[in-house]
Scaffold this active site. Structure first.
Site, PDB file in Angstrom:
ATOM      1  N   GLU A 136      52.842  45.402  37.391  1.00 30.81           N
ATOM      2  CA  GLU A 136      52.832  44.061  36.794  1.00 30.81           C
ATOM      3  C   GLU A 136      51.569  43.304  37.177  1.00 30.81           C
ATOM      4  O   GLU A 136      51.627  42.246  37.803  1.00 30.81           O
ATOM      5  CB  GLU A 136      54.055  43.266  37.292  1.00 30.81           C
ATOM      6  CG  GLU A 136      55.401  43.903  36.989  1.00 30.81           C
ATOM      7  CD  GLU A 136      56.568  43.173  37.668  1.00 30.81           C
ATOM      8  OE1 GLU A 136      56.334  42.222  38.459  1.00 30.81           O
ATOM      9  OE2 GLU A 136      57.710  43.563  37.415  1.00 30.81           O
ATOM     10  N   PRO A 137      50.399  43.822  36.820  1.00 29.61           N
ATOM     11  CA  PRO A 137      49.181  43.126  37.217  1.00 29.61           C
ATOM     12  C   PRO A 137      48.980  41.841  36.404  1.00 29.61           C
ATOM     13  O   PRO A 137      49.235  41.832  35.206  1.00 29.61           O
ATOM     14  CB  PRO A 137      48.082  44.142  36.866  1.00 29.61           C
ATOM     15  CG  PRO A 137      48.642  44.901  35.704  1.00 29.61           C
ATOM     16  CD  PRO A 137      50.131  44.994  35.957  1.00 29.61           C
ATOM     17  N   TYR A 157      45.796  25.840  47.061  1.00 30.47           N
ATOM     18  CA  TYR A 157      45.744  26.964  48.016  1.00 30.47           C
ATOM     19  C   TYR A 157      44.478  26.974  48.855  1.00 30.47           C
ATOM     20  O   TYR A 157      44.238  27.949  49.586  1.00 30.47           O
ATOM     21  CB  TYR A 157      45.789  28.313  47.269  1.00 30.47           C
ATOM     22  CG  TYR A 157      46.802  28.415  46.162  1.00 30.47           C
ATOM     23  CD1 TYR A 157      48.172  28.341  46.423  1.00 30.47           C
ATOM     24  CD2 TYR A 157      46.398  28.597  44.845  1.00 30.47           C
ATOM     25  CE1 TYR A 157      49.082  28.449  45.387  1.00 30.47           C
ATOM     26  CE2 TYR A 157      47.315  28.705  43.814  1.00 30.47           C
ATOM     27  CZ  TYR A 157      48.661  28.623  44.089  1.00 30.47           C
ATOM     28  OH  TYR A 157      49.571  28.728  43.070  1.00 30.47           O
ATOM     29  N   ARG A 206      46.470  38.878  37.853  1.00 29.87           N
ATOM     30  CA  ARG A 206      45.111  38.487  38.246  1.00 29.87           C
ATOM     31  C   ARG A 206      44.094  39.611  37.996  1.00 29.87           C
ATOM     32  O   ARG A 206      42.970  39.362  37.572  1.00 29.87           O
ATOM     33  CB  ARG A 206      45.138  38.139  39.748  1.00 29.87           C
ATOM     34  CG  ARG A 206      43.947  37.379  40.250  1.00 29.87           C
ATOM     35  CD  ARG A 206      43.992  37.250  41.776  1.00 29.87           C
ATOM     36  NE  ARG A 206      45.247  36.804  42.304  1.00 29.87           N
ATOM     37  CZ  ARG A 206      45.544  35.524  42.577  1.00 29.87           C
ATOM     38  NH1 ARG A 206      44.654  34.582  42.390  1.00 29.87           N
ATOM     39  NH2 ARG A 206      46.731  35.200  43.065  1.00 29.87           N
ATOM     40  N   ARG A 210      43.903  25.544  41.722  1.00 28.86           N
ATOM     41  CA  ARG A 210      43.877  26.514  42.825  1.00 28.86           C
ATOM     42  C   ARG A 210      43.172  26.009  44.087  1.00 28.86           C
ATOM     43  O   ARG A 210      43.696  26.193  45.187  1.00 28.86           O
ATOM     44  CB  ARG A 210      43.288  27.851  42.367  1.00 28.86           C
ATOM     45  CG  ARG A 210      44.022  28.461  41.164  1.00 28.86           C
ATOM     46  CD  ARG A 210      43.657  29.913  40.899  1.00 28.86           C
ATOM     47  NE  ARG A 210      44.133  30.763  41.963  1.00 28.86           N
ATOM     48  CZ  ARG A 210      43.392  31.264  42.908  1.00 28.86           C
ATOM     49  NH1 ARG A 210      42.091  31.051  42.906  1.00 28.86           N
ATOM     50  NH2 ARG A 210      43.919  31.990  43.860  1.00 28.86           N
ATOM     51  N   CYS A 215      41.774  10.478  41.691  1.00 25.88           N
ATOM     52  CA  CYS A 215      41.751   9.673  42.921  1.00 25.88           C
ATOM     53  C   CYS A 215      42.553  10.328  44.045  1.00 25.88           C
ATOM     54  O   CYS A 215      43.577   9.793  44.481  1.00 25.88           O
ATOM     55  CB  CYS A 215      42.323   8.302  42.654  1.00 25.88           C
ATOM     56  SG  CYS A 215      41.495   7.505  41.312  1.00 25.88           S
ATOM     57  N   GLU A 216      42.147  11.513  44.425  1.00 23.90           N
ATOM     58  CA  GLU A 216      42.758  12.178  45.579  1.00 23.90           C
ATOM     59  C   GLU A 216      41.656  12.973  46.248  1.00 23.90           C
ATOM     60  O   GLU A 216      40.885  13.650  45.554  1.00 23.90           O
ATOM     61  CB  GLU A 216      43.832  13.186  45.136  1.00 23.90           C
ATOM     62  CG  GLU A 216      44.981  12.567  44.416  1.00 23.90           C
ATOM     63  CD  GLU A 216      46.213  13.462  44.428  1.00 23.90           C
ATOM     64  OE1 GLU A 216      46.306  14.365  45.282  1.00 23.90           O
ATOM     65  OE2 GLU A 216      47.077  13.237  43.570  1.00 23.90           O
ATOM     66  N   TYR A 232      45.713  32.104  36.467  1.00 21.63           N
ATOM     67  CA  TYR A 232      46.282  30.955  37.183  1.00 21.63           C
ATOM     68  C   TYR A 232      45.379  29.726  37.098  1.00 21.63           C
ATOM     69  O   TYR A 232      45.359  28.901  38.008  1.00 21.63           O
ATOM     70  CB  TYR A 232      46.592  31.319  38.644  1.00 21.63           C
ATOM     71  CG  TYR A 232      47.461  32.561  38.747  1.00 21.63           C
ATOM     72  CD1 TYR A 232      48.780  32.530  38.284  1.00 21.63           C
ATOM     73  CD2 TYR A 232      46.968  33.759  39.243  1.00 21.63           C
ATOM     74  CE1 TYR A 232      49.566  33.667  38.328  1.00 21.63           C
ATOM     75  CE2 TYR A 232      47.748  34.906  39.294  1.00 21.63           C
ATOM     76  CZ  TYR A 232      49.053  34.856  38.837  1.00 21.63           C
ATOM     77  OH  TYR A 232      49.834  35.983  38.886  1.00 21.63           O
ATOM     78  N   GLY A 253      49.914  41.942  42.302  1.00 23.32           N
ATOM     79  CA  GLY A 253      49.423  41.531  43.614  1.00 23.32           C
ATOM     80  C   GLY A 253      48.034  41.967  43.996  1.00 23.32           C
ATOM     81  O   GLY A 253      47.466  41.459  44.975  1.00 23.32           O
TER      82      GLY A 253
END
Ligand code: LLP
Length: 422
Positions: free
Chosen positions: A275-276, A318, A278, A314, A345-346, A374, A239
């Site tokens: 548990e890293p 997000y 990122r 990402r 096309c978005e 990620y 985290g």
């Protein structure tokens, strides 16, 4: 030290000019720095000292076999969330005794495989999952070492889609139910209770939520020990956030984080698990892409790249910020403001809006920074765009560590039913 820097007018990964990579591999392509990965891991590991600690790299952040093999050689363990990730970790040479298995919905097949190889700890997220694991362990005539993932009910910044530690999230067992589930676990012949686990979210930018959650977790450890459980491990999850935006992000360092953990856990005789994901891989990679077209609209200027949301999800998913730099070092003050978009096309296929960059032209290369975690793992083939390849750099050498599938590889998996049109 910066692993991505300008040298002789060009953005380089370690000693490799990014433009050189595109002579061998078409864009878009992820480029990782081996030194950044190793240094991030070693930095994390040094910060843990002298705690009894297992650093279980969160494989989901970047699960490429070369990346895992490199981290394994540095001494990393693994946090896996599927049978597939478990297989990757094992093939990378990570010892089963350094593997923890997390995730809300482990299947019996996955449990079976993890028990057979003898992983260190299952992080259990619900009473029904506990029962299932007990069944599988009994059938194998063994016992599964478990920690219960508790949900400490803290808000942990980050984005709502990656916050996990609130009572209303699907993760873990609420604190008021935890002792009951531990009691149940003790009665099960295939289960050995060894620890407490939590993970409160991702890209967390301050220590406060970690500290609040840790204190709640340690209170529980004391209660559980009073209840007669032999609690030996405490898993803090991952985290810890990283800097995405040099101008805005202020983040605690790994050392700050570990100092805080050490202060609260000293003398408790707990083996700490981290548990890293990122924090190890995020700043070790960029997504390299080419400008297809520069479109001067009446309201905006658009840089239309050959990378799209399917390659780096990402920003679309997000609203995440990634710094974007031209590969050619800007030499003049001439800049322009661009919206930087992909060809899908978005409207959501937008990497950045209102970014000031040096004046760009078609065929110029750009790098999206902090894309090592990620990024590639969340890539897909939407619009039948083949999965984006990956390259690993070390000093002045580079290798393709995942090739781009060709169209036939993709289409081969599909078939038209024989009864169609018969
Ligand atoms: N442990 C567990 C149980 C997790 O669920 C996660 C991440 C980690 C460790 C590693 O967290 P980290 O240290 O990387 O923050 N796709 C999102 C991030 C999702 C994180 C999910 N869980 C993104 O691109 O920001």
């Amino acid at each position: 030290m910066s692993y991505f820097h300008y040298s002789n007018g060009q953005l380089c990964a370690e000693g490799v000019p990014l433009g050189d990579i595109t002579k061998d591999v078409d864009t878009p392509v992820y480029v990782y720095s081996a030194s950044a990965l190793a240094d991030n891991y070693h930095g994390f590991s040094r910060a843990c000292e002298p705690m009894d600690a297992l650093i279980a790299y969160s494989v989901k952040a970047n699960s490429n076999l070369a990346v895992l093999t490199l981290l394994a050689s540095c001494g990393a363990g693994a946090d896996v969330v599927s049978g597939g990730e478990l297989e990757r970790a094992l093939r990378a040479g990570i010892a089963p005794q350094k593997i923890v298995f997390s995730g809300v919905g482990k299947s019996r097949d996955e449990m079976h495989k993890a028990l057979k190889v003898g992983i260190y700890q299952f992080n259990i997220e619900s009473a029904p999952e506990l029962i299932a694991l007990n069944d599988v362990a009994c059938a194998l005539n063994t016992r599964a070492a478990i920690a219960l993932r508790i949900n400490p009910d803290v808000s942990a910044g980050g984005h709502e889609k990656i916050s996990t530690g609130k009572a209303e999230n699907k993760f873990g067992v609420n604190l008021d139910q935890a002792r009951g589930v531990y009691k149940q676990a003790r009665e099960l012949p295939g289960i050995e209770v060894i620890g407490v686990d939590m993970h409160i979210g991702s890209q967390i930018d301050s220590l406060a939520p970690f500290e609040t959650a840790l204190l709640k977790g340690l209170d529980l450890v004391r209660e559980l020990r009073r209840d007669g459980h032999d609690i030996r491990t405490f898993d803090m999850g991952g985290g810890l956030g990283i800097v995405y935006n040099q101008d805005e992000d202020t983040l605690p360092t790994v050392t700050d984080y570990m100092d805080m953990v050490r202060r609260h856990t000293a003398g408790l005789g707990l083996k700490m698990i981290f548990e890293p994901g990122r924090a190890i891989a995020g700043n070790a990679g960029v997504l390299l892409s080419r400008v297809q077209y520069v479109k001067h609209g009446s309201a905006r200027n658009f840089l239309i790249l050959d990378a799209a949301m399917n390659d780096l999800l990402r920003p679309a998913l997000y609203g995440a910020y990634h710094a974007i730099q031209p590969v050619k070092e800007p030499m003049s003050d001439q800049t322009e403001i661009y919206d930087i978009v992909g060809p899908v096309c978005e409207t959501g296929d937008t990497f950045a809006t209102h970014r000031r960059l040096s004046v760009m032209q078609s065929d110029d290369l750009v790098a999206m920074l902090s894309a090592g975690a990620y990024g590639a793992v969340q890539a897909g083939q939407y619009n039948t765009r083949p999965l984006v390849p990956e390259v690993l750099v070390k000093d002045s050498q580079f290798s393709v560590i995942r090739m781009r599938p060709d169209l036939e590889d993709i289409l081969r998996l599909e078939s038209v039913p024989g009864w169609f049109g018969a």
